[in-house]
Structure formats: C-alpha cells, structure tokens
Design a protein around this motif. Structure first.
Motif, PDB file in Angstrom:
ATOM      1  N   ILE A   1       0.838  -1.207   0.000  1.00 52.93           N
ATOM      2  CA  ILE A   1       0.000   0.000   0.000  1.00 52.93           C
ATOM      3  C   ILE A   1       0.871   1.254   0.000  1.00 52.93           C
TER       4      ILE A   1
ATOM      5  N   CYS B   1       2.231   1.829  -3.424  1.00 54.12           N
ATOM      6  CA  CYS B   1       1.171   2.414  -4.249  1.00 54.12           C
ATOM      7  C   CYS B   1       1.091   3.929  -4.036  1.00 54.12           C
TER       8      CYS B   1
ATOM      9  N   GLY C   1      -4.180   2.039  -3.979  1.00 59.42           N
ATOM     10  CA  GLY C   1      -3.820   0.713  -3.497  1.00 59.42           C
ATOM     11  C   GLY C   1      -4.939   0.057  -2.706  1.00 59.42           C
TER      12      GLY C   1
ATOM     13  N   MET D   1      -2.835  -2.077 -10.348  1.00 60.60           N
ATOM     14  CA  MET D   1      -1.761  -2.184  -9.363  1.00 60.60           C
ATOM     15  C   MET D   1      -0.526  -2.907  -9.889  1.00 60.60           C
TER      16      MET D   1
ATOM     17  N   ALA E   1       2.952  -1.505  -9.135  1.00 56.41           N
ATOM     18  CA  ALA E   1       3.303  -1.626  -7.707  1.00 56.41           C
ATOM     19  C   ALA E   1       3.648  -3.068  -7.361  1.00 56.41           C
TER      20      ALA E   1
END
Length: 201
Positions: free
Chosen positions: A48, A51, A58, A82, A85
C-alpha cells in the motif's frame, strides 16, 4: 442459448470456456497474489505504501472466485491498476543476478510514476526487510510463480490481461443487467443477441 433458469449462469460458463485455452495463467496469479498478502500484514502494508509513492490507488489483492467465473474480470481490473506496484514489490524477491538484469526496467517504472529518491530508498528497505522473513516451501513456490509472471513473463501477463478485460467486459455487462431484481425477460432476446454478436466480433 437454451435458457433453463438463470441465464447469467450460462454467461459465467461461457467466460470460463473462453478462458480455458489460456491455461489459467491469470487465475493462478490472482489466487497467488491474494494468498500471498492475506496473512502477511507487513507485506500488505509495504504494498500500500509503494502504491502511495507511485500515485496508484492501493487496495488489498482481491480473491478470484472460481464458481463465479466473471470475478476474473473484477480482479483483473484491480490487478492491471496495481501491476506496476506489484512489480516493484516483487522485485525484492528476484535473485541478485535477475535484479541486475532487470534494474533498468525497475528504474523505468520509477521514472514513469515519478518516484523520488527518498521513496526509492524506502522501497529498498522494504525489499531488504522482506528478504529476511522465513518462508515455507509453499510460500517460496508461490512467490516464485508470482515473480515469474510479473517479471519473466510480463509480456504474456499484460497481453492476457488486455484480452480478458476487453472480452469479459461484454459478458459482465450482460450479467450486471440481469442480476438485478427487476424483471427484464422482455429484453432477454435482444440482450443475448447483442452479447453473442459482440463476443463473436
């Protein structure tokens, strides 16, 4: 189409049959990503945060539900969003030789997402911290599969995501219409004709 009850059930089956020749490449990736973060709160926290560094919304990796097959579409949308990431996070699980090989690709991802030097240093700490964690053989195998699909087979993964999200959207739209509580049987034929025409096209 022979409608013997819930026509949406047939759409889920059609989606499953459409995806069968792809060998469950994405479905396994979805399942591995979900499982790999489900009980690893530190890894999820790092994901997260990555992100945030990359300007990506995220969320927890979502679960693919095999008996509701069009969940592959919903999970696919989140996965594509995502994906950069995920690649940055799992870069830390590459071997040292592969890290050297893919370093330029990592830096290109950083550049595309305007990741600053302080954020890069923080991510490097994430990689170092995660590499110290003890893993079962099952966990190592799972991470190996994810790394393979995100890094070594990234072109294949991206292509399949594009195909899934392009085609399954047609079927998902049908399901969204006919899963509602309102009776729409008078529209059934026209909608099915449109779905089949667009799908075949």
């Amino acid at each position: 189409m022979d409608v013997d009850g819930d026509s949406c059930h047939h759409i889920h089956n059609a989606a499953k049959q459409f995806a069968a020749p792809f060998g469950h490449h994405l479905e396994q990736l979805f399942a591995d990503l979900h499982t790999d973060h489900q009980w690893a709160s530190d890894q999820l926290k790092y994901l997260i945060e990555i992100c945030e560094f990359m300007g990506i919304h995220g969320t927890n990796p979502q679960r693919f539900v095999a008996h509701r097959w069009l969940s592959a579409y919903d999970v696919g949308i989140i996965t594509r969003r995502m994906l950069p990431a995920y690649k940055v996070l799992y870069f830390g699980f590459l071997s040292q030789a592969d890290k050297t090989l893919y370093e330029d690709v990592l830096q290109e991802i950083y550049k595309d997402c305007s990741v600053g030097e302080r954020a890069k240093a923080r991510i490097q700490y994430f990689h170092q911290d995660l590499s110290k964690k003890g893993m079962t053989q099952v966990g190592k195998d799972r991470k190996g599969r994810v790394v393979k699909k995100l890094w070594f087979e990234s072109l294949n993964t991206n292509l399949q995501l594009s195909v899934y999200l392009g085609v399954l959207d047609i079927l998902k739209e049908y399901v969204m219409v006919f899963q509602g509580s309102q009776t729409l049987v008078h529209k059934l034929h026209d909608k099915q004709l449109g779905v089949v025409t667009n799908f075949m096209a």
